[in-house]
Design an enzyme around this catalytic site. Sequence first.
Site, PDB file in Angstrom:
ATOM      1  N   CYS A   9       0.905  -1.215  -0.006  1.00 25.18           N
ATOM      2  CA  CYS A   9       0.112  -0.056   0.101  1.00 25.18           C
ATOM      3  C   CYS A   9       0.869   1.327   0.013  1.00 25.18           C
ATOM      4  CB  CYS A   9      -1.042  -0.024   1.148  1.00 25.18           C
ATOM      5  SG  CYS A   9      -0.204  -0.081   2.544  1.00 25.18           S
ATOM      6  N   THR A  10       1.988   1.156   0.836  1.00 28.20           N
ATOM      7  CA  THR A  10       2.963   2.301   0.639  1.00 28.20           C
ATOM      8  C   THR A  10       3.347   2.513  -0.784  1.00 28.20           C
ATOM      9  OG1 THR A  10       3.650   1.835   2.857  1.00 28.20           O
ATOM     10  CG2 THR A  10       5.162   3.244   1.307  1.00 28.20           C
TER      11      THR A  10
END
Lengths: 435, 520
Positions: A202-203
């Site tokens: 997700c980063t």
Amino acid sequence: MQSLVNSSITPLLNTPGPFNEFPGEFSPLEAVKALKETRVLMIGAGGLGCEILKNLVFTGFRKIDIIDMDTIDVSNLNRQFLFRESDIGKSKAEAAAAFLRRRIKDESLEITSHFCAIQEKDQSFYRQFSVVICGLDNVEARRWINALLVGMVDSALNNLIPMVDGGTEGFRGQSRVIIPTVTSCFECSLDMLSPKLTYPVCTIANTPRLPEHCIEWASQLEWPRRFGDRKFDADIPEDVDLMHSIALARAKEFGIANVTRSLTLGVVKNIIPAIASTNAIIAASCCNEVFKLVTSCNPVLDNYMMYSGDESIFTYTYAHAKKANCPVCGTEVRAISALRWWTLRNLIDVLKTKQEFLLKLPSVAKADIPLYIALPEHLRLLTENNLNMKLIDLVSPGEEVVVTDANLPISMRLLVSKYDGPDVEPQDISSLLKS
Amino acid sequence: MDSEIHKAARYDRQVRLWQRGGQARLEHSHVCVINGNTTSAEILKNLVLPGIGEFTIVDLKTVSDADLSGNFFLTETDVGSSIAEAICANLCELNADVRGNAVREDLLKLLNDSGFWRRFDVVVVTERIRKEQLERLEGILWPHNIPLMRVWTCGFSGAVRISRFETAVVDTHDPSPTFDLRLDCPWPELAAYADSFDLDELDDAEHAHVPYIVIYLKALEHWRKTNGSLLALPLSYPEKTDFRRNYVESMARNMGLETNFIEASQSIHRALQKTNVPASVAELFQRPETSDSSLRETKAPFWLLIRALKEFVSSSGGFLPLPGVLPDMVSTTSSYVLLQQIYRKKALEDKLTFLSIMLELHESLGFESDFDAETIANVCKNSALIHLSNGSQLNNHNNLLSRLSKSLEQSSDHNLLLVSYFGIVALDSLAEQESHDFSHFVQTFCDITRVPLQNLTEPIKNVLNELYIHNTSRYLNVCSYMGGIVGQEILKIVTAQYIPLDNLYVFDGIKSMSEKWKAL
Ligand SMILES: [Zn+2]
């Protein structure tokens, strides 16, 4: 008897010293004979391998097999001194063997090269050797040979082949002696390896902050999206340039600095810094252990020496303890506590990512009932529906499963001791963020 | 292939450690090794491969059959020729970028020419040379701060001793970096940034992406108000626990899900530090070398930097230049990039202040300002880690002797390694005698260590016996081990980024253990 006259080692073997464990049984002639006749297998002909081979040949060893699947690259030449620029592209095992044959004009020297993966050889091949030395830079190969050597030993300690293992990273390294089933094995210490640096998806996808995040986005998400099946090849300069430019564009969009070509290559190839001197130290330590082991002139390291040279010099020598629940050499069952909302897929993910397991292709079975089989393909298709089933419905608390891996000769008993947490998976807050 | 690209590819794996600055320093270094043998060839191999600029081997001898045994860098065809030239030629084959020299001159004659020795960055002695010659050499090198290394290999053991006036490392690599975040004393822009967050106004996703620096600044403000002290920090264990639970975690909406709060809760020890000048650096400010009169005399670049740093600290109210390096933390890209800009801007301002102090200092002392931008940048980035140690000469070891005599009864591994060292030194000093036996050797050991013969314990005698029985300097595994150690230390010295050994290291290949001491 020309090769008997090796004035650099005879002073070490003429008389047993005060630390010799069996001075009454020690014979200088037998010791020299052992050096000449012991068959040694060298796994890896890279930075450590070149050093180790040089040391073996120049301390009296005469029967050496070298196995390595790699070919020579220009970036090897800052430490792999058996190779020259004209060797670039050739097999490391073959080039190293050829170099040593040219260098040592001794007819008793038998050097055999094997240009293949270690997994391509079977037990009958490994059984020919009295010692296996590993100078590898990858964990998978060491786990494989370790599991194989431990598995070969029977209850009467037949087929016991000691394994001497070296590893380096920058200014640090370690050497260790593994006596299969007697001392701790490579798998026992898996949790001591520094975990591979990974970044949450997700980063990478939504909130990149570091140049590394942009490079991972380029290699994990953008490259497959743009080029589909065309695999990225880090050895093709144009591919690296392209990856770099994709990462750079991403970085520019987000205002992130310092995406360089060198960093791109480092991240996508997971490059570990390497220097000649650290390899020399660890290789010499490994060869010293092999020399003592084969000649019985002095006791062998029990069983682990750590070295670190980035601030002054530091070594730490200790007996690494066997793990009772080691999946390779242990006998006890390993316990894991699960969460109620887990599916079988979550368990498989834990087996793949957690530092103490790190399995590549795990399969899970319950008392002969296959729950998930990674390979072969037709069994995977038959079992893949189970991946979406709740784990708690497949395995009751306190029940045992057997975990195997298509890439490793191991079989691990795993006890799902209890289930905690909510029945439904909590929603990940990060996924709510729109970037 | 273009030669620069080719070089970059060849040295890629090491440049990732010491960067191009370190590689450039390595390529401008010149190392001298006295005596050609297996150990010197092994040391030089570890320097030629990574591309040292130049090396020189000093040896008069020719290659004998015995020299070939155990030495990878000598072949049958070399027998009869100069050993310095033969080893030099075989080493140069490894790397065309490196220049190798063989000097076939009498050491005594060379020692009359101190200019010959001053060209080197490090000088290594790998085999016994006469005591008075070694002292003469040390006398030449010491005033010029050129490191002298003495290496021994003896049976299964080896040792190395470094003699150098002082060792300064400015561009220090920290193997376990801590970050200078200034959370206890935020400058106005950082404080304003934290104030711009109103946590109650944020939606859940935004709340879970507030950088932990902001969380700490807010929690600390709250903690300071409650505790009635506006400058204090939670430092004791109970204070930190209270701070974590009741100030940091209590701000979270969901401690199980908000990864930024989880990160904040786990990073307290690393991130929340009192900002100060480390004692090791503050000590340097007090040194007489930083005075005007001393600087006028020495013009020492290192002390000019320290003096400028001292003035920076006094003008900034007690702070070193901010390195401006931010660890990664859970955050949106925009918040993180903004935060990074705030740290970088402050670091740049500090660097400019430091630069103007350096210029003023040079002007007031009447010096040319010939320092480079890279040096200034490195000092500002690493000022808290600046390292200086004063060395000691080869003959000094009284502290080790008293340690040994106090602990004769304890046969710890540590003490027995010290016994090995003095045993190696004793055996070495016998080398000039025509014949000797074990009791002669033991007596020499007792003379050197001033330990009475009757006080030698069984474990000590065993160590001495082992050294005596297996006394050879040519066992390749030990030569190569020590060659690796010495090569590594030389790389650290010439790249000037890692803290080298200070000053004695001993390896025991039977137990596979080693230890280091500072002999004084
Ligand atoms: Zn094990």
